[in-house]
Design an enzyme around this catalytic site. Sequence first.
Site, PDB file in Angstrom:
ATOM      1  N   HIS A 178     -16.448 -26.958  -7.703  1.00  0.00           N
ATOM      2  CA  HIS A 178     -16.754 -26.603  -6.308  1.00  0.00           C
ATOM      3  C   HIS A 178     -18.229 -26.845  -6.003  1.00  0.00           C
ATOM      4  O   HIS A 178     -19.037 -27.041  -6.916  1.00  0.00           O
ATOM      5  CB  HIS A 178     -16.456 -25.116  -6.097  1.00  0.00           C
ATOM      6  CG  HIS A 178     -17.431 -24.247  -6.834  1.00  0.00           C
ATOM      7  ND1 HIS A 178     -17.317 -23.984  -8.180  1.00  0.00           N
ATOM      8  CD2 HIS A 178     -18.575 -23.642  -6.434  1.00  0.00           C
ATOM      9  CE1 HIS A 178     -18.338 -23.240  -8.572  1.00  0.00           C
ATOM     10  NE2 HIS A 178     -19.129 -23.015  -7.523  1.00  0.00           N
ATOM     11  N   HIS A 199     -24.898 -28.832  -4.875  1.00  0.00           N
ATOM     12  CA  HIS A 199     -24.521 -29.392  -6.179  1.00  0.00           C
ATOM     13  C   HIS A 199     -23.191 -28.823  -6.648  1.00  0.00           C
ATOM     14  O   HIS A 199     -22.755 -27.770  -6.184  1.00  0.00           O
ATOM     15  CB  HIS A 199     -25.608 -29.056  -7.214  1.00  0.00           C
ATOM     16  CG  HIS A 199     -25.781 -27.580  -7.400  1.00  0.00           C
ATOM     17  ND1 HIS A 199     -26.591 -26.811  -6.601  1.00  0.00           N
ATOM     18  CD2 HIS A 199     -25.206 -26.713  -8.273  1.00  0.00           C
ATOM     19  CE1 HIS A 199     -26.525 -25.553  -6.966  1.00  0.00           C
ATOM     20  NE2 HIS A 199     -25.691 -25.464  -7.985  1.00  0.00           N
ATOM     21  N   THR A 250     -21.079 -24.680  -3.959  1.00  0.00           N
ATOM     22  CA  THR A 250     -21.380 -23.452  -3.214  1.00  0.00           C
ATOM     23  C   THR A 250     -22.102 -23.834  -1.925  1.00  0.00           C
ATOM     24  O   THR A 250     -23.091 -24.563  -1.950  1.00  0.00           O
ATOM     25  CB  THR A 250     -22.278 -22.517  -4.059  1.00  0.00           C
ATOM     26  OG1 THR A 250     -21.545 -22.111  -5.207  1.00  0.00           O
ATOM     27  CG2 THR A 250     -22.713 -21.284  -3.270  1.00  0.00           C
ATOM     28  N   THR A 281     -21.876 -27.592 -10.120  1.00  0.00           N
ATOM     29  CA  THR A 281     -22.294 -27.284 -11.498  1.00  0.00           C
ATOM     30  C   THR A 281     -21.203 -27.712 -12.480  1.00  0.00           C
ATOM     31  O   THR A 281     -20.017 -27.466 -12.247  1.00  0.00           O
ATOM     32  CB  THR A 281     -22.526 -25.758 -11.666  1.00  0.00           C
ATOM     33  OG1 THR A 281     -23.430 -25.326 -10.651  1.00  0.00           O
ATOM     34  CG2 THR A 281     -23.076 -25.411 -13.034  1.00  0.00           C
TER      35      THR A 281
HETATM   36  P1  2AM Z   1     -22.337 -22.281  -8.595  1.00  0.00           P
HETATM   37  O1  2AM Z   1     -22.210 -23.490  -9.411  1.00  0.00           O
HETATM   38  O2  2AM Z   1     -21.073 -21.606  -8.291  1.00  0.00           O
HETATM   39  O3  2AM Z   1     -23.107 -22.479  -7.336  1.00  0.00           O
HETATM   40  C1  2AM Z   1     -27.410 -21.130 -11.167  1.00  0.00           C
HETATM   41  O4  2AM Z   1     -26.955 -19.843 -11.159  1.00  0.00           O
HETATM   42  C2  2AM Z   1     -26.292 -22.114 -10.882  1.00  0.00           C
HETATM   43  O5  2AM Z   1     -25.389 -22.171 -11.985  1.00  0.00           O
HETATM   44  C3  2AM Z   1     -25.481 -21.825  -9.665  1.00  0.00           C
HETATM   45  O6  2AM Z   1     -25.237 -23.021  -9.026  1.00  0.00           O
HETATM   46  C4  2AM Z   1     -24.231 -21.151 -10.215  1.00  0.00           C
HETATM   47  O7  2AM Z   1     -23.096 -21.166  -9.459  1.00  0.00           O
HETATM   48  C5  2AM Z   1     -24.076 -21.872 -11.543  1.00  0.00           C
HETATM   49  N1  2AM Z   1     -23.388 -21.080 -12.572  1.00  0.00           N
HETATM   50  C6  2AM Z   1     -22.262 -21.461 -13.183  1.00  0.00           C
HETATM   51  N2  2AM Z   1     -21.921 -20.584 -14.128  1.00  0.00           N
HETATM   52  C7  2AM Z   1     -22.839 -19.597 -14.116  1.00  0.00           C
HETATM   53  C8  2AM Z   1     -23.004 -18.388 -14.855  1.00  0.00           C
HETATM   54  N3  2AM Z   1     -22.149 -18.027 -15.819  1.00  0.00           N
HETATM   55  N4  2AM Z   1     -24.060 -17.610 -14.548  1.00  0.00           N
HETATM   56  C9  2AM Z   1     -24.928 -17.962 -13.574  1.00  0.00           C
HETATM   57  N5  2AM Z   1     -24.803 -19.109 -12.853  1.00  0.00           N
HETATM   58  C10 2AM Z   1     -23.783 -19.910 -13.112  1.00  0.00           C
END
Ligand code: 2AM
Length: 397
Positions: A309, A229, A311, A231
């Site tokens: 992005h 995904h 992950t 985010t």
């Molecule tokens: P990602 O989008 O880089 O993969 C749960 O942790 C998801 O929310 C993950 O997919 C994570 O990273 C995203 N995410 C984005 N901001 C975050 C934050 N401040 N704290 C934790 N997770 C975050």
Amino acid sequence: MSSQASRDHPEGQKPPLLVDDHTVTTVRESKIMVLLRGLPGSGKTTLAKEIETKYKDTARLISADGYNIKPAVRTSSGDEYTKMNEELNTCCERREASLIILDDTHHDRDRLEQLFDVANKYRFTVVVLEPKTPWRLDCAQLKDRNQWKLSLEELKNLRPTLEKELIPFYFGWFLAKHCGSNLRKISHEFLEQLGNFKAFKKHLQAFGSEDKHKLDLLRYFGTTPNILHCTTKFCDYGKVPGAEEYAQLEAVKKCYSRAFTLHITALFVTPRTTGARVELTDEQLLLWPPDAEKEVMPNDHFPRGSRAHITLGTAADVQDVQTGVDLLEFVKLGQEGESMGEMSGGKLAYYGNGMWMVALSRKVEVKAIFSGYYGKAGVNGSRRGGKRGFLPQCQIV
Ligand code: 2AM
């Protein structure tokens, strides 16, 4: 559709998965669990049936009414769901449907958590839909409409549990199944090629590798998200500042459950994470929080969308959120990468400190549904207590 149904749910208010062609195609290529949510009599069943009809070859409708489960503020252990759970689990296990529609009030947090666990276990993207009927919260009208003959008082007791919108752990674009598998394959090939690349082997110390001659990058990035995904907004179920406001944005409401095509322009590796860079279109930027970059790098200025992005993997003890920080580090370095030739369908560059990026000659397109992740923290590939990240004062919970 019956004329009654079209009066209750006018075209403009229908969810994209009923009316938008690109979404319909993408839903057919995804694994989706739709949870209808709302008070008894609010129009859930009409909507559920309409979705079932639209996707009749791939959908399964499972309804609490069918199991004679009376909506109530729950005091019991939830045993009344045993049979319904059996049907749901069998359906997932035997892959009987790629679109599961659950018709229930979905007001009880414990019940929701059970369902999110199932969705996560079988890698279904969850979409929560609420009917848009004008009387959906009007207990006086619902009293005459609900088939359980719930009294005004019973409805009023239920109402507070459903008035508030369900805010997910995070919002984002969730890749359709086939696109997710394809991207994982591309990423594996990249990691394999890079791991065997001569120049890469010269810089293994950045990865803390004891073996000076090789590093298995596929193993190194041992944890990958359950569903790939991108985010948009991390909400922590509403606890993060701005989460509620984001959930209320018109663009978010309008696009919820809609399909998009994301464009991947680069793949990267650092000693902490590996990910895919996403180039957002103007339309997609409407869903991008204005402070997304500042959230993790408050002292720098980036063009909006620079952090977008997917992950693809994290090293041991590194949290997923680090991937976006690593991407911003690349963006900051700009043109400073040292050209290393062609690899994995693009130009490879080294940015120092174990940071590698391949800029793809042809963008990879992936279809994705804009929705939320509602399950437990730490399950969809996000781990807590990371030791190796270098996140500035970011509100990790
Ligand atoms: P990602 O989008 O880089 O993969 C749960 O942790 C998801 O929310 C993950 O997919 C994570 O990273 C995203 N995410 C984005 N901001 C975050 C934050 N401040 N704290 C934790 N997770 C975050």
